[in-house]
Design an enzyme around this catalytic site. Structure first.
Site, PDB file in Angstrom:
ATOM      1  N   CYS A   2      29.539  12.381  45.079  1.00  0.00           N
ATOM      2  CA  CYS A   2      30.288  12.984  46.171  1.00  0.00           C
ATOM      3  C   CYS A   2      31.769  12.594  46.086  1.00  0.00           C
ATOM      4  O   CYS A   2      32.105  11.431  45.922  1.00  0.00           O
ATOM      5  CB  CYS A   2      29.760  12.621  47.548  1.00  0.00           C
ATOM      6  SG  CYS A   2      28.095  13.186  47.851  1.00  0.00           S
ATOM      7  N   ARG A  27      32.551  13.996  40.394  1.00  0.00           N
ATOM      8  CA  ARG A  27      31.717  13.100  41.200  1.00  0.00           C
ATOM      9  C   ARG A  27      30.470  13.785  41.757  1.00  0.00           C
ATOM     10  O   ARG A  27      29.595  13.130  42.321  1.00  0.00           O
ATOM     11  CB  ARG A  27      32.539  12.524  42.356  1.00  0.00           C
ATOM     12  CG  ARG A  27      33.734  11.718  41.905  1.00  0.00           C
ATOM     13  CD  ARG A  27      34.497  11.189  43.085  1.00  0.00           C
ATOM     14  NE  ARG A  27      33.701  10.286  43.866  1.00  0.00           N
ATOM     15  CZ  ARG A  27      33.578   8.987  43.628  1.00  0.00           C
ATOM     16  NH1 ARG A  27      34.228   8.451  42.620  1.00  0.00           N
ATOM     17  NH2 ARG A  27      32.818   8.232  44.380  1.00  0.00           N
ATOM     18  N   TRP A  75      27.035  15.667  45.653  1.00  0.00           N
ATOM     19  CA  TRP A  75      25.920  15.391  44.735  1.00  0.00           C
ATOM     20  C   TRP A  75      24.753  15.085  45.664  1.00  0.00           C
ATOM     21  O   TRP A  75      24.738  14.055  46.335  1.00  0.00           O
ATOM     22  CB  TRP A  75      26.261  14.207  43.841  1.00  0.00           C
ATOM     23  CG  TRP A  75      25.244  13.940  42.772  1.00  0.00           C
ATOM     24  CD1 TRP A  75      25.200  14.503  41.537  1.00  0.00           C
ATOM     25  CD2 TRP A  75      24.144  13.028  42.840  1.00  0.00           C
ATOM     26  NE1 TRP A  75      24.127  13.996  40.831  1.00  0.00           N
ATOM     27  CE2 TRP A  75      23.463  13.086  41.610  1.00  0.00           C
ATOM     28  CE3 TRP A  75      23.655  12.156  43.817  1.00  0.00           C
ATOM     29  CZ2 TRP A  75      22.329  12.324  41.334  1.00  0.00           C
ATOM     30  CZ3 TRP A  75      22.525  11.405  43.541  1.00  0.00           C
ATOM     31  CH2 TRP A  75      21.882  11.491  42.301  1.00  0.00           C
ATOM     32  N   ASN A 101      30.127  10.194  51.894  1.00  0.00           N
ATOM     33  CA  ASN A 101      29.654   9.838  50.557  1.00  0.00           C
ATOM     34  C   ASN A 101      28.790   8.596  50.705  1.00  0.00           C
ATOM     35  O   ASN A 101      29.238   7.610  51.271  1.00  0.00           O
ATOM     36  CB  ASN A 101      30.868   9.543  49.652  1.00  0.00           C
ATOM     37  CG  ASN A 101      30.467   8.943  48.313  1.00  0.00           C
ATOM     38  OD1 ASN A 101      29.360   9.178  47.837  1.00  0.00           O
ATOM     39  ND2 ASN A 101      31.353   8.184  47.718  1.00  0.00           N
ATOM     40  N   GLY A 102      27.548   8.661  50.208  1.00  0.00           N
ATOM     41  CA  GLY A 102      26.666   7.495  50.300  1.00  0.00           C
ATOM     42  C   GLY A 102      25.308   7.885  50.840  1.00  0.00           C
ATOM     43  O   GLY A 102      24.926   9.060  50.809  1.00  0.00           O
ATOM     44  N   GLU A 483      23.284   4.945  22.354  1.00  0.00           N
ATOM     45  CA  GLU A 483      24.367   5.726  22.965  1.00  0.00           C
ATOM     46  C   GLU A 483      24.333   7.174  22.448  1.00  0.00           C
ATOM     47  O   GLU A 483      24.518   8.122  23.210  1.00  0.00           O
ATOM     48  CB  GLU A 483      25.715   5.043  22.670  1.00  0.00           C
ATOM     49  CG  GLU A 483      26.966   5.900  22.827  1.00  0.00           C
ATOM     50  CD  GLU A 483      27.261   6.357  24.249  1.00  0.00           C
ATOM     51  OE1 GLU A 483      26.548   5.953  25.187  1.00  0.00           O
ATOM     52  OE2 GLU A 483      28.205   7.164  24.409  1.00  0.00           O
ATOM     53  N   LYS A 487      23.871  10.367  24.883  1.00  0.00           N
ATOM     54  CA  LYS A 487      24.878  11.437  24.970  1.00  0.00           C
ATOM     55  C   LYS A 487      24.237  12.793  24.704  1.00  0.00           C
ATOM     56  O   LYS A 487      24.537  13.777  25.372  1.00  0.00           O
ATOM     57  CB  LYS A 487      25.975  11.133  23.957  1.00  0.00           C
ATOM     58  CG  LYS A 487      27.331  11.634  24.318  1.00  0.00           C
ATOM     59  CD  LYS A 487      28.207  10.674  25.073  1.00  0.00           C
ATOM     60  CE  LYS A 487      27.591  10.051  26.277  1.00  0.00           C
ATOM     61  NZ  LYS A 487      28.345   8.950  26.799  1.00  0.00           N
ATOM     62  N   GLU A 490      22.217  13.809  27.776  1.00  0.00           N
ATOM     63  CA  GLU A 490      23.093  14.175  28.898  1.00  0.00           C
ATOM     64  C   GLU A 490      23.730  15.544  28.691  1.00  0.00           C
ATOM     65  O   GLU A 490      23.834  16.330  29.622  1.00  0.00           O
ATOM     66  CB  GLU A 490      24.229  13.145  29.048  1.00  0.00           C
ATOM     67  CG  GLU A 490      23.810  11.816  29.615  1.00  0.00           C
ATOM     68  CD  GLU A 490      24.986  10.858  29.751  1.00  0.00           C
ATOM     69  OE1 GLU A 490      25.189  10.329  30.847  1.00  0.00           O
ATOM     70  OE2 GLU A 490      25.718  10.628  28.773  1.00  0.00           O
ATOM     71  N   HIS A 506       6.816   0.302  13.330  1.00  0.00           N
ATOM     72  CA  HIS A 506       5.949  -0.262  14.372  1.00  0.00           C
ATOM     73  C   HIS A 506       5.593   0.772  15.446  1.00  0.00           C
ATOM     74  O   HIS A 506       5.119   0.412  16.512  1.00  0.00           O
ATOM     75  CB  HIS A 506       6.623  -1.477  15.017  1.00  0.00           C
ATOM     76  CG  HIS A 506       6.917  -2.581  14.044  1.00  0.00           C
ATOM     77  ND1 HIS A 506       5.934  -3.317  13.433  1.00  0.00           N
ATOM     78  CD2 HIS A 506       8.092  -3.035  13.537  1.00  0.00           C
ATOM     79  CE1 HIS A 506       6.490  -4.204  12.612  1.00  0.00           C
ATOM     80  NE2 HIS A 506       7.807  -4.043  12.649  1.00  0.00           N
ATOM     81  N   LYS A 609      29.345  11.405  37.723  1.00  0.00           N
ATOM     82  CA  LYS A 609      30.046  10.400  36.929  1.00  0.00           C
ATOM     83  C   LYS A 609      29.982   9.028  37.561  1.00  0.00           C
ATOM     84  O   LYS A 609      29.873   8.016  36.891  1.00  0.00           O
ATOM     85  CB  LYS A 609      31.500  10.819  36.725  1.00  0.00           C
ATOM     86  CG  LYS A 609      32.197   9.909  35.735  1.00  0.00           C
ATOM     87  CD  LYS A 609      33.402  10.552  35.155  1.00  0.00           C
ATOM     88  CE  LYS A 609      33.966   9.694  34.038  1.00  0.00           C
ATOM     89  NZ  LYS A 609      33.062   9.595  32.884  1.00  0.00           N
TER      90      LYS A 609
HETATM   91  C1  G6P Z   1      26.404   7.417  35.498  1.00  0.00           C
HETATM   92  C2  G6P Z   1      27.088   8.320  34.497  1.00  0.00           C
HETATM   93  C3  G6P Z   1      27.086   7.660  33.124  1.00  0.00           C
HETATM   94  C4  G6P Z   1      27.728   6.280  33.212  1.00  0.00           C
HETATM   95  C5  G6P Z   1      27.035   5.405  34.265  1.00  0.00           C
HETATM   96  C6  G6P Z   1      27.790   4.112  34.505  1.00  0.00           C
HETATM   97  O1  G6P Z   1      25.055   7.321  35.222  1.00  0.00           O
HETATM   98  O2  G6P Z   1      26.460   9.578  34.435  1.00  0.00           O
HETATM   99  O3  G6P Z   1      27.813   8.466  32.217  1.00  0.00           O
HETATM  100  O4  G6P Z   1      27.638   5.656  31.957  1.00  0.00           O
HETATM  101  O5  G6P Z   1      26.988   6.104  35.500  1.00  0.00           O
HETATM  102  O6  G6P Z   1      29.049   4.415  35.060  1.00  0.00           O
HETATM  103  P1  G6P Z   1      30.208   3.355  35.207  1.00  0.00           P
HETATM  104  O7  G6P Z   1      31.281   4.037  35.991  1.00  0.00           O
HETATM  105  O8  G6P Z   1      29.631   2.176  35.926  1.00  0.00           O
HETATM  106  O9  G6P Z   1      30.647   2.997  33.817  1.00  0.00           O
END
Ligand code: G6P
Length: 614
Positions: A2, A27, A75, A101-102, A483, A487, A490, A506, A609
């Site tokens: 949000c 956000r 969101w 927001n929250g 990672e 990615k 996502e 394994h 994000k």
């Molecule tokens: C969310 C985002 C990720 C990010 C994570 C941590 O899950 O979608 O892309 O890595 O938060 O975010 P931060 O701001 O704590 O690095």
């Protein structure tokens, strides 16, 4: 999670709000809305879908001019993303309008009370409870500020709320508990935002609002108080980037632009901290003394998502260079398993936003147990930095695409700096100069990696119908495999898993069949005790089962080309530092695959994000 914006001033409130929401859309983007006060009336528009749906609605049915307003991009938590559940929520027959927001944890209890008093609800959200409660209190007191204070004290959970009242068209009230809020101070105008991106094209003078604080924002100025209504002091800071840094600047996506900025993110994070002789200076450590460092007997790195993989790389660096035991813990797991944390523990929290609720809660938990907290954070004025003993800022600049790329490169870089600093402070200097000097070459080598990648579009086109991709890596390549898989999930919604290459036999090898795509991060063949031969053997085991290997390998490793469908080469560096380079082709590959599938790489479905709820 949000985005919130508020404005009072001489400009068109609607233009300011929509500009702010555009920059905050990362956000949350499942609905958006605005409320303004015009000629004593509250006017609201809100629509499910991305911000563009709202702006189209406003173009076809414009709102009257106004000099005060609030805006929100959502969101969803409570209630589906519909027009009705979108914010703002109005109450008291359009008396007040409120955004949030929250998560309000005691919303059902308050809702029952209000319903018993005859209040009717229109949405399924927890937010409407705050709006209705505020209108209800105001109907009794006729005092907006008093009613707002009472609501802030009544709500439990995480909330930043902003409210306006048609009886006072020069006042936005805001309250902050466990969700971010920043004030922007302009000339004859003032702003509120979830972060500085909301107003950076109007002013760079900002204040980070503290925990349990209330803001009274007027055109002429602002007042800051606590939840008891007592005045509190504010500390201003200057935003160190400008609006152009948060625009696409000719690229077709923020992600493409941000990947292209990885060399700069690494370079800027090193700047002023590493001498030409490889000697490291971290003035940020002022909040932690040498005695504090000498007393540390273990380090726990805590983070979520991509930041946690940067933490895994930092673990290899700190243990190799400073010889302090390190564990990496997902922040949402850490505090629920009764971990051993005391005053000899250094907790390193890594977060791009500095607002991830899981990470903040882990830090608070560790602080209560006497641990020292050092954060690695990309956002000035963030809550995480406020609550840490010391902060190493990554200087990646604003990252707008939801999935992290350049901030990850900067986080790994900051992890190396921390490892070097700790090694130096503890007198373990044997590798410091060598690693420090090589670190200085990385911005150039990241740039070179970008140049060496070549055309990925054809490969992406060929693989766009793939349903599953496996990633393998060993040693520092293992977190990079994780990672890479994250990615790809996502961005392209393709099932992807990262494994330690040694683990292949394994279990994961059962997944390998004809046509399976496996991306392997191959270690340098020149390193001492090289794992190169072992990983090459893994590649052959995969090939023998008909899978297709794509390799990330060091420049000059010709052998790997015999076994891989495609090799992305990266310049030579120390094995410890190779993640900064090997992650670059993975970021580009994921982005191109998502683009080949016609997906929005900047705003993937269901993600936000900055996850400011637990
Ligand atoms: C969310 C985002 C990720 C990010 C994570 C941590 O899950 O979608 O892309 O890595 O938060 O975010 P931060 O701001 O704590 O690095």
């Amino acid at each position: 999670m949000c985005g919130i914006v508020g404005y009072v001033g001489p400009k068109s409130a609607l233009d300011v709000l929509l500009g702010g929401l555009r920059r905050l859309e990362y956000r949350g983007y499942d609905s958006a809305g605005v409320s303004v006060i015009s000629e004593g009336e509250i006017l609201t528009r809100k629509k499910a879908g991305k911000l563009s749906v709202l702006t189209e609605e406003l173009e076809s049915s414009p709102l009257s001019e106004a000099s005060i307003g609030i805006g929100h991009t959502r969101w969803a938590t409570h209630g589906a993303p519909t027009d009705g559940n979108a914010h703002p929520h109005t109450a008291g027959d359009q008396q007040i309008s409120l955004i949030h927001n929250g998560i309000i944890e005691n919303f059902s209890e308050i809702k029952k009370e209000l319903e018993a008093a005859g209040v009717e609800f229109e949405s399924e959200t927890d937010t409407e409870v705050a709006a209705q409660l505020l209108a209800y209190e105001y109907s009794k007191t006729n005092d907006f500020e008093k009613s707002f204070l009472s609501v802030a004290n009544r709500l439990q959970g995480a909330f930043t709320i902003l409210a306006i009242n048609r009886d006072d068209p020069d006042l936005v009230l805001a309250a902050r508990r466990n969700s971010p809020l920043v004030i922007g101070i302009g000339e004859g105008e003032n702003f509120l935002g979830s972060d500085v991106a909301a107003f950076v094209d109007h002013t760079k003078k900002a204040i980070s609002v503290g925990q349990d604080q209330i803001v009274k924002l007027r055109q002429s100025g602002f007042e800051l108080m606590n939840f008891a209504g007592e005045e509190v002091q504010a500390e201003t800071f200057e935003v160190n980037w400008d609006a152009s840094a948060a625009s696409k600047g000719g690229w077709d996506s923020f992600m493409a632009k941000e990947i292209s900025e990885e060399p700069q993110a690494v370079g800027d994070t090193l700047m002023g901290r590493l001498g030409a002789d490889g000697d490291v200076e971290l003035t940020e450590f002022a909040g932690l003394s040498i005695a504090d460092i000498a007393g540390i007997n273990r380090i726990i790195i805590t983070a979520c998502g991509t930041a946690a993989y940067a933490g895994e790389v930092a673990k290899y660096a700190i243990e190799q260079l400073a010889r302090i035991p390190v564990s990496v813990e997902l922040a949402h797991e850490l505090r629920y398993r009764d971990p051993v944390i005391d005053e000899n523990t250094l907790v390193v929290a890594i977060s791009q936003s500095g607002e991830t609720m899981d990470t903040l809660m882990a830090v608070r938990y560790a602080t209560e147990r006497g641990a020292k907290v050092l954060s690695i954070c990309n956002t000035q004025g963030a809550t995480l930095a406020r609550e840490s003993n010391a902060t190493i800022y990554t200087h990646a600049g604003p990252e707008v695409a939801v999935a992290s790329t350049k901030a990850f490169s900067a986080q790994i870089t900051a992890g190396y700096l921390l490892a070097l600093f700790l090694a130096k402070a503890l007198g373990k200097t044997d590798q410091v100069a060598k690693v420090g000097k090589e670190l200085l070459t990385l911005p150039r080598k990241v740039k070179k990696t970008l140049e060496m990648i070549g055309d990925v579009k054809a490969l992406a086109e060929e693989l766009k119908s793939t349903e599953s991709v496996l990633f393998l890596g060993r040693n520092v390549g293992f977190p990079i495999a994780m990672e890479g898989a994250l990615k790809l999930k996502e961005l392209s919604y393709i099932h992807a898993e990262g494994f330690a290459a040694g683990e292949l036999k394994h279990g994961p090898i059962a997944l390998v069949e004809a046509g399976q795509v496996v991306i392997v991060i191959v270690p340098s063949p020149s390193a001492e005790e090289s794992l190169h031969a072992k990983v090459l053997a893994n590649i052959q085991e995969i090939n023998a089962r008909g899978a297709e290997v794509i390799a990330i390998a060091e420049s000059g490793d010709v052998e790997v080309a015999n076994y891989a469908k495609r090799v992305f080469y990266t310049p030579k560096t120390l094995p410890l530092l190779s993640p900064v380079l090997s992650v670059v082709p993975l970021h580009i590959f994921s982005m191109e695959l998502a683009k080949a599938k016609g997906l929005d790489v900047d705003q993937p479905r269901n993600l936000a994000k900055s996850v400011t709820v637990e």
